[in-house]
Design a protein around this motif. Structure first.
Motif, PDB file in Angstrom:
ATOM      1  N   ASN A  47       0.958  -1.375  -0.464  1.00  6.91           N
ATOM      2  CA  ASN A  47       0.072   0.828  -0.106  1.00  6.91           C
ATOM      3  C   ASN A  47       0.693   0.963   0.000  1.00  6.91           C
ATOM      4  N   SER A  51       0.613   3.901  -2.945  1.00 13.11           N
ATOM      5  CA  SER A  51       0.562   5.546  -2.696  1.00 13.11           C
ATOM      6  C   SER A  51       1.826   5.960  -2.995  1.00 13.11           C
ATOM      7  N   HIS A 103     -11.623   3.549  -6.793  1.00  8.08           N
ATOM      8  CA  HIS A 103     -10.456   3.004  -5.709  1.00  8.08           C
ATOM      9  C   HIS A 103      -9.424   4.216  -5.299  1.00  8.08           C
ATOM     10  N   CYS A 104     -10.265   5.878  -5.932  1.00  7.84           N
ATOM     11  CA  CYS A 104      -9.600   6.901  -5.252  1.00  7.84           C
ATOM     12  C   CYS A 104     -10.866   7.361  -3.896  1.00  7.84           C
ATOM     13  N   LEU A 105     -11.735   6.697  -4.379  1.00  9.79           N
ATOM     14  CA  LEU A 105     -12.766   7.604  -3.614  1.00  9.79           C
ATOM     15  C   LEU A 105     -12.141   7.019  -2.265  1.00  9.79           C
ATOM     16  N   THR A 106     -12.421   5.268  -2.200  1.00 10.88           N
ATOM     17  CA  THR A 106     -12.397   4.349  -1.561  1.00 10.88           C
ATOM     18  C   THR A 106     -11.003   3.951  -0.640  1.00 10.88           C
ATOM     19  N   ASP A 107      -9.934   4.262  -1.016  1.00 10.98           N
ATOM     20  CA  ASP A 107      -8.431   4.699  -0.231  1.00 10.98           C
ATOM     21  C   ASP A 107      -8.375   5.268   0.879  1.00 10.98           C
ATOM     22  N   THR A 108      -8.486   4.541   1.910  1.00  5.97           N
ATOM     23  CA  THR A 108      -8.596   4.822   3.181  1.00  5.97           C
ATOM     24  C   THR A 108      -7.167   5.905   3.795  1.00  5.97           C
ATOM     25  N   HIS A 109      -6.280   5.634   3.251  1.00  7.62           N
ATOM     26  CA  HIS A 109      -4.491   5.721   3.577  1.00  7.62           C
ATOM     27  C   HIS A 109      -4.193   7.063   3.904  1.00  7.62           C
ATOM     28  N   HIS A 110      -3.944   7.651   4.637  1.00  7.19           N
ATOM     29  CA  HIS A 110      -3.710   8.742   4.447  1.00  7.19           C
ATOM     30  C   HIS A 110      -2.515   9.408   4.164  1.00  7.19           C
ATOM     31  N   HIS A 112      -2.278   8.773   1.312  1.00  4.14           N
ATOM     32  CA  HIS A 112      -3.244   8.846  -0.654  1.00  4.14           C
ATOM     33  C   HIS A 112      -3.251   9.721  -1.441  1.00  4.14           C
ATOM     34  N   ASP A 117      -6.774  13.275  -7.886  1.00  3.64           N
ATOM     35  CA  ASP A 117      -6.694  13.908  -7.006  1.00  3.64           C
ATOM     36  C   ASP A 117      -6.028  15.156  -7.340  1.00  3.64           C
TER      37      ASP A 117
END
Length: 135
Positions: A47, A51, A103-110, A112, A117
């Motif tokens: 991940n 990222s 994928h962009c909207l659901t990626d929760t990594h700080h 990302h 974006d």
């Protein structure tokens, strides 16, 4: 402001490089001693690399204004058709496919940050860019 963002990106690259050497050594030791690999370590490393890779690609695209490799195809994956080909040029849906947007909207990594974006941010902060986008 952009130079500071570039330095942050390069710092991330440097930190990831150093950490990757340590992680790789630890994983190799696991293999030598027939110890199972730690799935959480592999997942976290993957991940982080994803990222960082997306951030590097986003910055490269920002610098050279790279259009999609194939017109009508997603500017990120290049494989899928864009979500809404008849949307206005400045809209994310006219530049990226539904899977990449999801994928962009659901990626929760700080940390990302991806080309989607970057594209969206450019149009939030600089509305005059709307007329200058070539899709």
């Amino acid at each position: 402001m952009t130079a500071g963002r570039d330095l942050d990106l390069l710092d991330r690259l440097s930190q990831t490089s150093r950490a990757l050497g340590v992680i790789t050594a630890e994983l190799r030791v696991c293999q030598v001693y027939d110890t199972p690999l730690n799935s959480e370590t592999l997942r976290e490393t993957g991940n982080t690399l994803r990222s960082l890779g997306e951030a590097l690609l986003a910055r490269a695209a920002e610098l050279d204004g790279t259009p999609p490799a194939y017109p009508g195809r997603c500017a990120l994956c290049g494989a899928e058709p864009v979500s809404h080909p008849h949307a206005e040029a400045w809209m994310v849906e006219n530049r990226f496919c539904a899977d990449c947007i999801d994928h962009c909207l659901t990626d929760t990594h700080h940390d990302h940050w991806c080309p989607i974006d970057t594209f969206a941010r450019a149009h939030e902060t600089h509305p005059q860019n709307k007329a200058r986008i070539d899709v």
